[in-house]
Design a protein around this motif. Structure first.
Motif, mmCIF file in Angstrom:
data_model
loop_
_atom_site.group_PDB
_atom_site.id
_atom_site.type_symbol
_atom_site.label_atom_id
_atom_site.label_comp_id
_atom_site.label_asym_id
_atom_site.label_seq_id
_atom_site.Cartn_x
_atom_site.Cartn_y
_atom_site.Cartn_z
ATOM 1 N N ALA A 1 4.459 -4.527 16.126
ATOM 2 C CA ALA A 1 3.385 -3.611 15.720
ATOM 3 C C ALA A 1 2.052 -4.346 15.604
ATOM 4 C CB ALA A 1 3.741 -2.941 14.403
ATOM 5 N N ASN A 2 2.090 -5.568 15.093
ATOM 6 C CA ASN A 2 0.862 -6.366 14.953
ATOM 7 C C ASN A 2 0.269 -6.712 16.312
ATOM 8 O OD1 ASN A 2 -1.118 -7.961 13.579
ATOM 9 N ND2 ASN A 2 0.053 -9.779 14.098
ATOM 10 N N TYR A 3 1.112 -7.191 17.227
ATOM 11 C CA TYR A 3 0.644 -7.517 18.570
ATOM 12 C C TYR A 3 0.152 -6.260 19.299
ATOM 13 C CZ TYR A 3 2.565 -12.278 18.379
ATOM 14 O OH TYR A 3 2.823 -13.587 18.064
ATOM 15 N N SER B 1 -14.197 -5.600 17.358
ATOM 16 C CA SER B 1 -14.243 -7.052 17.227
ATOM 17 C C SER B 1 -14.070 -7.470 15.770
ATOM 18 C CB SER B 1 -15.574 -7.580 17.763
ATOM 19 O OG SER B 1 -15.748 -7.233 19.114
ATOM 20 N N PHE B 2 -14.726 -6.744 14.870
ATOM 21 C CA PHE B 2 -14.591 -7.044 13.449
ATOM 22 C C PHE B 2 -13.156 -6.818 12.982
ATOM 23 C CE2 PHE B 2 -14.890 -5.494 8.975
ATOM 24 C CZ PHE B 2 -15.225 -6.707 8.396
ATOM 25 N N GLN B 3 -12.549 -5.738 13.458
ATOM 26 C CA GLN B 3 -11.157 -5.447 13.087
ATOM 27 C C GLN B 3 -10.221 -6.529 13.616
ATOM 28 O OE1 GLN B 3 -9.857 -1.601 14.328
ATOM 29 N NE2 GLN B 3 -7.878 -1.724 13.295
ATOM 30 N N LEU B 4 -10.464 -6.963 14.845
ATOM 31 C CA LEU B 4 -9.628 -8.025 15.417
ATOM 32 C C LEU B 4 -9.824 -9.327 14.655
ATOM 33 C CD1 LEU B 4 -7.697 -8.951 17.686
ATOM 34 C CD2 LEU B 4 -9.717 -9.542 19.028
ATOM 35 N N LEU B 5 -11.059 -9.603 14.240
ATOM 36 C CA LEU B 5 -11.329 -10.818 13.468
ATOM 37 C C LEU B 5 -10.531 -10.822 12.173
ATOM 38 C CD1 LEU B 5 -12.990 -13.422 13.146
ATOM 39 C CD2 LEU B 5 -14.757 -12.036 12.034
ATOM 40 N N LEU B 6 -10.476 -9.678 11.502
ATOM 41 C CA LEU B 6 -9.677 -9.580 10.283
ATOM 42 C C LEU B 6 -8.191 -9.720 10.587
ATOM 43 C CD1 LEU B 6 -11.458 -6.650 8.389
ATOM 44 C CD2 LEU B 6 -11.628 -9.094 7.923
ATOM 45 N N SER B 7 -7.770 -9.157 11.720
ATOM 46 C CA SER B 7 -6.349 -9.236 12.084
ATOM 47 C C SER B 7 -5.914 -10.662 12.379
ATOM 48 C CB SER B 7 -6.062 -8.349 13.299
ATOM 49 O OG SER B 7 -6.318 -6.989 13.015
ATOM 50 N N THR B 8 -6.833 -11.470 12.924
ATOM 51 C CA THR B 8 -6.476 -12.853 13.252
ATOM 52 C C THR B 8 -6.243 -13.707 12.011
ATOM 53 O OG1 THR B 8 -8.828 -13.403 13.429
ATOM 54 C CG2 THR B 8 -7.676 -12.837 15.470
ATOM 55 N N ALA C 1 -2.699 -10.424 -3.508
ATOM 56 C CA ALA C 1 -4.103 -10.284 -3.113
ATOM 57 C C ALA C 1 -4.298 -10.583 -1.628
ATOM 58 C CB ALA C 1 -4.970 -11.209 -3.962
ATOM 59 N N LEU C 2 -3.642 -11.632 -1.128
ATOM 60 C CA LEU C 2 -3.772 -11.977 0.289
ATOM 61 C C LEU C 2 -3.135 -10.915 1.176
ATOM 62 C CD1 LEU C 2 -3.122 -15.835 0.344
ATOM 63 C CD2 LEU C 2 -5.288 -14.625 0.635
ATOM 64 N N THR C 3 -2.026 -10.336 0.711
ATOM 65 C CA THR C 3 -1.385 -9.268 1.486
ATOM 66 C C THR C 3 -2.325 -8.078 1.642
ATOM 67 O OG1 THR C 3 0.811 -9.923 0.710
ATOM 68 C CG2 THR C 3 0.583 -7.700 1.583
ATOM 69 N N VAL C 4 -3.013 -7.723 0.571
ATOM 70 C CA VAL C 4 -3.956 -6.599 0.622
ATOM 71 C C VAL C 4 -5.145 -6.930 1.526
ATOM 72 C CG1 VAL C 4 -5.547 -5.192 -0.732
ATOM 73 C CG2 VAL C 4 -3.275 -5.695 -1.624
ATOM 74 N N LEU C 5 -5.740 -8.102 1.349
ATOM 75 C CA LEU C 5 -6.956 -8.463 2.072
ATOM 76 C C LEU C 5 -6.706 -8.727 3.556
ATOM 77 C CD1 LEU C 5 -8.644 -10.844 -0.533
ATOM 78 C CD2 LEU C 5 -9.350 -8.526 0.079
ATOM 79 N N ILE C 6 -5.603 -9.402 3.868
ATOM 80 C CA ILE C 6 -5.370 -9.836 5.239
ATOM 81 C C ILE C 6 -4.542 -8.836 6.035
ATOM 82 C CG2 ILE C 6 -4.257 -11.616 6.662
ATOM 83 C CD1 ILE C 6 -5.108 -13.664 4.627
ATOM 84 N N ILE D 1 -3.584 -5.431 4.949
ATOM 85 C CA ILE D 1 -3.829 -3.997 4.758
ATOM 86 C C ILE D 1 -5.274 -3.605 5.067
ATOM 87 C CG2 ILE D 1 -3.851 -2.134 3.041
ATOM 88 C CD1 ILE D 1 -1.458 -3.424 1.725
ATOM 89 N N MET D 2 -6.241 -4.383 4.607
ATOM 90 C CA MET D 2 -7.643 -4.030 4.801
ATOM 91 C C MET D 2 -8.026 -3.793 6.271
ATOM 92 S SD MET D 2 -9.164 -3.561 1.965
ATOM 93 C CE MET D 2 -10.885 -3.654 2.448
ATOM 94 N N PRO D 3 -7.594 -4.648 7.220
ATOM 95 C CA PRO D 3 -7.965 -4.384 8.625
ATOM 96 C C PRO D 3 -7.443 -3.052 9.148
ATOM 97 C CG PRO D 3 -7.164 -6.619 8.362
ATOM 98 C CD PRO D 3 -6.873 -5.918 7.083
ATOM 99 N N ARG D 4 -6.339 -2.557 8.572
ATOM 100 C CA ARG D 4 -5.754 -1.294 9.048
ATOM 101 C C ARG D 4 -6.531 -0.074 8.556
ATOM 102 N NH1 ARG D 4 -3.371 -4.603 12.396
ATOM 103 N NH2 ARG D 4 -2.682 -6.398 11.195
ATOM 104 N N ILE D 5 -7.375 -0.247 7.558
ATOM 105 C CA ILE D 5 -8.155 0.869 7.038
ATOM 106 C C ILE D 5 -9.307 1.208 7.980
ATOM 107 C CG2 ILE D 5 -9.578 1.623 5.075
ATOM 108 C CD1 ILE D 5 -7.911 -0.151 3.288
ATOM 109 N N ILE D 6 -9.714 0.242 8.802
ATOM 110 C CA ILE D 6 -10.867 0.445 9.664
ATOM 111 C C ILE D 6 -10.603 1.520 10.725
ATOM 112 C CG2 ILE D 6 -12.383 -0.675 11.344
ATOM 113 C CD1 ILE D 6 -12.013 -3.254 9.817
ATOM 114 N N SER D 7 -9.390 1.575 11.256
ATOM 115 C CA SER D 7 -9.084 2.516 12.340
ATOM 116 C C SER D 7 -9.360 3.968 11.973
ATOM 117 C CB SER D 7 -7.624 2.348 12.779
ATOM 118 O OG SER D 7 -7.419 1.075 13.322
#
Length: 252
Positions: free
Chosen positions: A50-52, A181-188, A214-219, A221-227
């Motif tokens: 799913a991540n890839y 690009s910003f979403q991908l940057l967060l995903s990386t 905290a890292l689980t939320v930031l790294i 979950i947060m990038p998935r909110i952008i979509s």
């Protein structure tokens, strides 16, 4: 029947799968701590796929924006519904091939008893820890990131230089690629998740669970909110149907 929204829904489905499994694994690590290796493998494979798939879909969506702006007359011929489903199938086929290689390496290098044992299922390399798997993942990750980033940069520059008239659609497409690009940057950040985790836990050993949460939320979950924000609120067509269904839900 619109390729753009098919890709968007596919991206949302990937994010739902990823967030659901990550949350489940996070909770299970607190409740039962260890899982059966075979069950862990299934969950890890789905999470990784799913991540890839999410990252690959971002690149495909940027290409669709590029075609819509730079080749508007051919857009309906190039970006068809059937071709969109074929691209999605290819994304999952590539991921399946990559992940099944991990399983084959594990079956070839680990005794059968290992797959009936229990491990802490918070890291892929707790079950796929052979050096072949680690090296393969490094090559695959680097190749994937290079291809996706080059696609995003290329599409952004082509949209920037092609749409000299600075129309509203061109500006929107340009901003969309930037947000991708910003979403991908967060995903990386997933690739350095455990490095950051270990460093912070070494600095604050009494806050291990809080740091991991905290890292689980930031790294993760947060990038998935952008979509949904990107396509659910900025897109006029999607926003129209969203309002329609929200009002229907309120009237029921």
């Amino acid at each position: 029947m619109t390729p753009r929204y098919i890709l968007f829904i596919h991206l949302v489905i990937c994010d739902i799968i990823l967030m659901t499994l990550l949350t489940l694994l996070h909770l299970l690590s607190y409740i039962v701590q260890t899982l059966n290796v075979s069950l862990c493998i299934v969950m890890i494979m789905l999470t990784t796929a799913a991540n890839y798939s999410s990252q690959m879909t971002l690149a495909v969506m940027s290409l669709e924006c590029y075609i819509a702006v730079c080749y508007p007359l051919r857009h309906s011929q190039i970006c068809t519904v059937m071709k969109t489903y074929i691209v999605i199938a290819c994304i999952w086929w590539i991921n399946a091939l990559n992940l099944f290689l991990d399983v084959f390496i594990g079956l070839a290098t680990e005794p059968l008893e290992f797959f009936h044992s229990r491990v802490w299922c918070g890291d892929k390399y707790m079950v796929f820890h052979h050096s072949y798997t680690i090296e393969k993942d490094k090559i695959f990750d680097i190749a994937l990131l290079v291809i996706v980033w080059l696609t995003l940069i290329y599409t952004y520059l082509r949209i920037l230089f092609t749409a000299k008239s600075a129309t509203a659609d061109a500006q929107k497409a340009r901003n969309t690629v930037l947000l991708h690009s910003f979403q991908l940057l967060l995903s990386t950040l997933n690739y350095v998740y455990f490095l950051i985790l270990l460093e912070l836990q070494a600095m604050f050993p009494s806050k291990r669970r809080a740091i991991r949460f905290a890292l689980t939320v930031l790294i993760n979950i947060m990038p998935r909110i952008i979509s949904p924000l990107l396509y659910g609120l900025r897109d006029k067509t999607f926003r129209k149907y969203l309002k329609k269904h929200v009002f229907c839900a309120k009237s029921m």
